[in-house]
Design a protein around this motif. Structure first.
Motif, PDB file in Angstrom:
ATOM      1  N   PHE A 183      -4.255   7.451   7.284  1.00  0.00           N
ATOM      2  CA  PHE A 183      -3.091   6.570   7.285  1.00  0.00           C
ATOM      3  C   PHE A 183      -2.780   6.175   5.850  1.00  0.00           C
ATOM      4  O   PHE A 183      -3.642   5.661   5.139  1.00  0.00           O
ATOM      5  CB  PHE A 183      -3.323   5.304   8.120  1.00  0.00           C
ATOM      6  CG  PHE A 183      -2.071   4.478   8.241  1.00  0.00           C
ATOM      7  CD1 PHE A 183      -1.115   4.780   9.191  1.00  0.00           C
ATOM      8  CD2 PHE A 183      -1.827   3.434   7.366  1.00  0.00           C
ATOM      9  CE1 PHE A 183       0.070   4.055   9.269  1.00  0.00           C
ATOM     10  CE2 PHE A 183      -0.650   2.699   7.433  1.00  0.00           C
ATOM     11  CZ  PHE A 183       0.303   3.005   8.388  1.00  0.00           C
ATOM     12  N   HIS A 184      -1.527   6.423   5.427  1.00  0.00           N
ATOM     13  CA  HIS A 184      -1.169   6.121   4.042  1.00  0.00           C
ATOM     14  C   HIS A 184       0.099   5.290   3.902  1.00  0.00           C
ATOM     15  O   HIS A 184       0.513   5.010   2.783  1.00  0.00           O
ATOM     16  CB  HIS A 184      -1.033   7.416   3.241  1.00  0.00           C
ATOM     17  CG  HIS A 184      -2.313   8.198   3.162  1.00  0.00           C
ATOM     18  ND1 HIS A 184      -3.395   7.783   2.414  1.00  0.00           N
ATOM     19  CD2 HIS A 184      -2.698   9.355   3.766  1.00  0.00           C
ATOM     20  CE1 HIS A 184      -4.396   8.658   2.537  1.00  0.00           C
ATOM     21  NE2 HIS A 184      -3.998   9.616   3.367  1.00  0.00           N
ATOM     22  N   LYS A 234      -3.336  -4.785  -0.221  1.00  0.00           N
ATOM     23  CA  LYS A 234      -3.970  -5.748   0.686  1.00  0.00           C
ATOM     24  C   LYS A 234      -4.736  -6.875  -0.005  1.00  0.00           C
ATOM     25  O   LYS A 234      -4.150  -7.854  -0.438  1.00  0.00           O
ATOM     26  CB  LYS A 234      -4.861  -5.008   1.673  1.00  0.00           C
ATOM     27  CG  LYS A 234      -4.053  -4.104   2.629  1.00  0.00           C
ATOM     28  CD  LYS A 234      -4.890  -3.568   3.737  1.00  0.00           C
ATOM     29  CE  LYS A 234      -4.146  -2.630   4.685  1.00  0.00           C
ATOM     30  NZ  LYS A 234      -3.497  -3.279   5.793  1.00  0.00           N
ATOM     31  N   GLN A 261      -7.060  -0.205   2.049  1.00  0.00           N
ATOM     32  CA  GLN A 261      -7.769  -1.021   3.046  1.00  0.00           C
ATOM     33  C   GLN A 261      -9.243  -1.237   2.680  1.00  0.00           C
ATOM     34  O   GLN A 261      -9.783  -2.327   2.847  1.00  0.00           O
ATOM     35  CB  GLN A 261      -7.665  -0.369   4.435  1.00  0.00           C
ATOM     36  CG  GLN A 261      -8.240  -1.225   5.519  1.00  0.00           C
ATOM     37  CD  GLN A 261      -7.789  -0.840   6.928  1.00  0.00           C
ATOM     38  OE1 GLN A 261      -8.516  -1.031   7.874  1.00  0.00           O
ATOM     39  NE2 GLN A 261      -6.591  -0.316   7.095  1.00  0.00           N
ATOM     40  N   ASP A 300      -7.235   6.582  -1.637  1.00  0.00           N
ATOM     41  CA  ASP A 300      -6.457   5.466  -1.101  1.00  0.00           C
ATOM     42  C   ASP A 300      -7.453   4.385  -0.688  1.00  0.00           C
ATOM     43  O   ASP A 300      -8.109   4.493   0.354  1.00  0.00           O
ATOM     44  CB  ASP A 300      -5.623   5.966   0.087  1.00  0.00           C
ATOM     45  CG  ASP A 300      -4.845   4.851   0.777  1.00  0.00           C
ATOM     46  OD1 ASP A 300      -5.153   3.663   0.537  1.00  0.00           O
ATOM     47  OD2 ASP A 300      -3.941   5.169   1.574  1.00  0.00           O
ATOM     48  N   GLY A 355       0.814  -1.207   0.000  1.00  0.00           N
ATOM     49  CA  GLY A 355       0.000   0.000   0.000  1.00  0.00           C
ATOM     50  C   GLY A 355       0.849   1.259   0.000  1.00  0.00           C
ATOM     51  O   GLY A 355       0.560   2.224  -0.720  1.00  0.00           O
ATOM     52  N   ASN A 407       0.891   4.281  -2.781  1.00  0.00           N
ATOM     53  CA  ASN A 407       0.677   5.705  -2.476  1.00  0.00           C
ATOM     54  C   ASN A 407       1.886   6.550  -2.866  1.00  0.00           C
ATOM     55  O   ASN A 407       1.742   7.686  -3.316  1.00  0.00           O
ATOM     56  CB  ASN A 407       0.353   5.881  -0.992  1.00  0.00           C
ATOM     57  CG  ASN A 407      -1.072   5.457  -0.678  1.00  0.00           C
ATOM     58  OD1 ASN A 407      -1.953   5.570  -1.537  1.00  0.00           O
ATOM     59  ND2 ASN A 407      -1.310   4.967   0.516  1.00  0.00           N
TER      60      ASN A 407
HETATM   61  C1  LIG Z   1      -5.440   3.120   3.836  1.00  0.00           C
HETATM   62  C2  LIG Z   1      -4.057   2.547   3.879  1.00  0.00           C
HETATM   63  N1  LIG Z   1      -3.128   3.034   3.044  1.00  0.00           N
HETATM   64  C3  LIG Z   1      -1.885   2.551   3.037  1.00  0.00           C
HETATM   65  C4  LIG Z   1      -1.503   1.547   3.899  1.00  0.00           C
HETATM   66  C5  LIG Z   1      -0.100   1.041   3.871  1.00  0.00           C
HETATM   67  O1  LIG Z   1      -0.077  -0.232   3.305  1.00  0.00           O
HETATM   68  P1  LIG Z   1       1.189  -1.185   3.478  1.00  0.00           P
HETATM   69  O2  LIG Z   1       1.281  -1.554   4.912  1.00  0.00           O
HETATM   70  O3  LIG Z   1       0.888  -2.349   2.570  1.00  0.00           O
HETATM   71  O4  LIG Z   1       2.374  -0.415   3.016  1.00  0.00           O
HETATM   72  C6  LIG Z   1      -2.432   1.010   4.781  1.00  0.00           C
HETATM   73  C7  LIG Z   1      -2.053  -0.047   5.727  1.00  0.00           C
HETATM   74  O5  LIG Z   1      -2.741  -0.354   6.664  1.00  0.00           O
HETATM   75  C8  LIG Z   1      -3.757   1.526   4.772  1.00  0.00           C
HETATM   76  O6  LIG Z   1      -4.686   1.066   5.606  1.00  0.00           O
END
Ligand SMILES: Cc1ncc(COP(=O)(O)O)c(C=O)c1O
Length: 401
Positions: free
Chosen positions: A142-143, A256, A230, A227, A109, A113
Motif C-alpha cells: 500500500f503506497h 504519519k 507507516q 516506504d 504519505g 511516495n
Molecule cells: C505504507 C504507506 N504508504 C503510504 C500511505 C499513504 O499515506 P497517506 O494516507 O498519508 O497519503 C500509507 C497510508 O496508510 C501507508 O501505510
C-alpha cells in the motif's frame, strides 16, 4: 463547533454532507490524552489505533501542545519560495539520524511516495536514458491514493474504476527472491518496498529479501525506495525500520508519526540521487511549513531522548507476549507478527466483530483484510494500560470467539 450534540446526530449529519469514501465506525472522537480518547457522548476509550500510526506520542503530548501554541504565536505558514528555519532544523535532524543527505517536505504519505516516484524517474532518465522508467513494487503493498501511488499499490481493489493507470509498473511477491529477480531488468528505475507491509496485514519483509533487493538494484542501476510512512519514525522500536535489517535504501518516505498529528510528509534521499531534482521539478505549497516542521522537530527530540526506544522495545515485547498468550488461549490460528508497536494478529474468523465488540468495550483496534487484527498503540503506552487492553481483548474473545 458541534458541541452538545450526540454521536448519533453527528453521524447522521455527516452522512448528508461528507463524501462517502470511508466505511466508518459510528464513533466521534473529540478529546484525547496519552493513550486515551473520549467521544462526544463522554465515553472513554483506549486508543490502540492512534489515527493509523500517527499519534505515536499519544494524544495531547505536552511538548507537542506547547510547540503548536508557541509556533502559532510566531508564524504558521510562509512559502517555499523563502527559506524556512524550522524546515532546515527538521531536515538536519532527519539527515543526522538516517542514511540520507537531503529532504523534500510535503503533507502526506501518498505525496511523499509520489515525490519519490518522480525523483526516481528523473534520476534514471537523466543518468541512463529514456528507456529507464519502470518501477517494481510488491503484491499486497500500500503506497497511497494518488494515481501513481495507487498504481504502485499492489492490490487491484484500490485500482478498479480508475483506468487508464500510468504505465511502467510491475509487482513482485513479498519475500520471494526469485520473483523479484524476474521483475527487475535494465529498464527498472526503482523498486518500492515497505519494510513492514502495514495495510497489507502487518507482514515484515525478511532481511534476506531486502538484502537481495539492494543487490539487484545495484546490479541494474535501479534505486531502492523504502516506504516507511507507516512503519517508520519510531514505530518498530528504532527510529527507522530499515535499521533492523541494516539494508540501506536510496530513498525513504515518511509521514504519519513525523507530525504527531499535524500533517506532514517527507522524502529523504542520498545526495547523488537528490541532485536529479532541480528548481521547478517538484513542489508543495504547504510542504514543510513552519508549524508542521516545528512539531516534527519536537517529535524527533522526544523519540531521540536516551532510553526512549529501549522503553518501546521492552513494552512492545510485553504486549506482543500478551497477545500471543491470547492467541494460544483461544486458538485463533496463526501467530502474532510485526515489530515493536506495529503488530498483526491473524484470526481465522470474526475480525470485524472483534473490532466492534472491542469498541463497545472501550478499546480501539483495527482489522485489515477482514482477518488480521492490527495494533498501533502509542509508543508511550505503559504496562498497566497494556494490561487493560489485553483484559478487554480477553473479555471480548471469551464472549464472541
Ligand atoms: C505504507 C504507506 N504508504 C503510504 C500511505 C499513504 O499515506 P497517506 O494516507 O498519508 O497519503 C500509507 C497510508 O496508510 C501507508 O501505510
Amino acid at each position: 463547533m458541534l458541541e452538545g450534540i450526540t454521536s448519533e446526530a453527528i453521524v447522521e449529519r455527516g452522512k448528508k454532507v461528507v463524501m462517502n469514501t470511508y466505511g466508518r465506525l459510528p464513533m466521534t472522537m473529540v478529546k484525547g490524552e496519552g493513550a486515551w480518547v473520549w467521544d462526544s457522548d463522554g465515553k472513554q476509550y483506549l486508543d490502540f489505533v492512534t489515527g493509523l500510526a500517527v499519534n505515536s506520542l499519544g494524544h495531547s503530548h505536552p511538548a507537542i501542545v506547547r510547540t503548536i501554541q508557541e509556533q502559532a504565536k510566531e508564524i504558521l505558514h510562509t512559502s517555499n519560495i523563502y527559506w524556512i528555519p524550522n524546515q532546515v532544523a527538521l531536515a538536519e535532524r532527519l539527515v543526522k539520524h538516517s542514511f540520507a543527505d537531503k529532504v523534500f517536505f510535503c503533507n502526506s504519505g501518498a505525496e511523499a511516495n509520489e515525490a519519490a516516484f518522480k525523483l526516481a524517474r528523473k534520476y534514471a532518465k537523466k543518468n541512463f536514458g529514456e528507456h529507464k522508467y519502470e518501477v517494481v513494487s510488491l503484491e499486497n503493498s500500500f503506497h497511497g491514493r494518488t494515481l501513481a501511488t495507487l498504481t504502485l499499490t499492489g492490490q487491484t481493489k484500490y485500482q478498479q474504476g480508475f483506468n487508464p493507470l500510468p504505465n511502467g509498473f510491475s509487482y513482485a511477491a513479498l519475500n520471494d527472491i526469485e520473483d523479484l529477480r524476474s521483475k527487475i531488468n535494465n529498464n527498472t528505475a526503482a523498486v518500492f518496498i515497505e519494510p513492514i507491509q502495514g495495510e497489507g496485514g502487518v507482514i515484515p519483509a525478511s532481511a534476506e529479501f531486502l538484502q537481495e533487493a539492494r543487490t539487484l538494484c545495484d546490479q541494474f542501476g535501479a534505486l531502492l525506495i523504502f516506504d516507511e510512512v507507516q512503519c517508520g519514525v519510531g514505530r518498530t522500536g528504532k527510529l527507522f525500520a530499515y535499521e533492523w535489517s541494516g539494508v540501506v535504501p536510496d530513498i525513504m518516505t515518511l509521514a504519519k508519526a513525523l507530525g504527531g498529528g499535524v500533517p506532514i510528509g517527507a522524502m529523504l534521499a542520498s545526495d547523488k540521487v537528490a541532485q536529479a531534482f532541480q528548481p521547478g521539478d517538484h513542489a508543495s505549497t504547504f510542504g514543510g511549513n513552519p508549524l508542521a516542521t516545528a512539531v516534527g522537530c519536537a517529535v524527533l527530540d522526544i523519540m531521540l531522548e536516551e532510553g526512549f526506544f529501549e522503553g518501546v522495545k521492552e513494552r512492545s515485547e510485553y504486549f506482543r507476549q500478551g497477545l500471543e498468550n491470547l492467541a494460544q488461549k483461544y486458538q485463533t490460528g496463526g501467530s502474532v507478527r510485526g515489530q515493536g508497536f506495529i503488530l498483526g494478529w491473524p484470526v481465522s474468523k470474526l475480525g470485524p466483530e472483534i473490532v466492534e465488540t472491542c469498541l463497545q468495550n472501550g478499546l480501539l483496534i483495527n482489522c485489515v483484510g477482514g482477518k488480521i487484527l492490527r495494533f498501533l498503540p502509542p509508543l508511550i503506552v505503559e504496562k498497566p494500560v497494556i494490561d487493560k487492553a489485553l483484559g478487554i481483548l480477553d473479555d471480548v474473545l471469551a464472549e464472541i470467539w
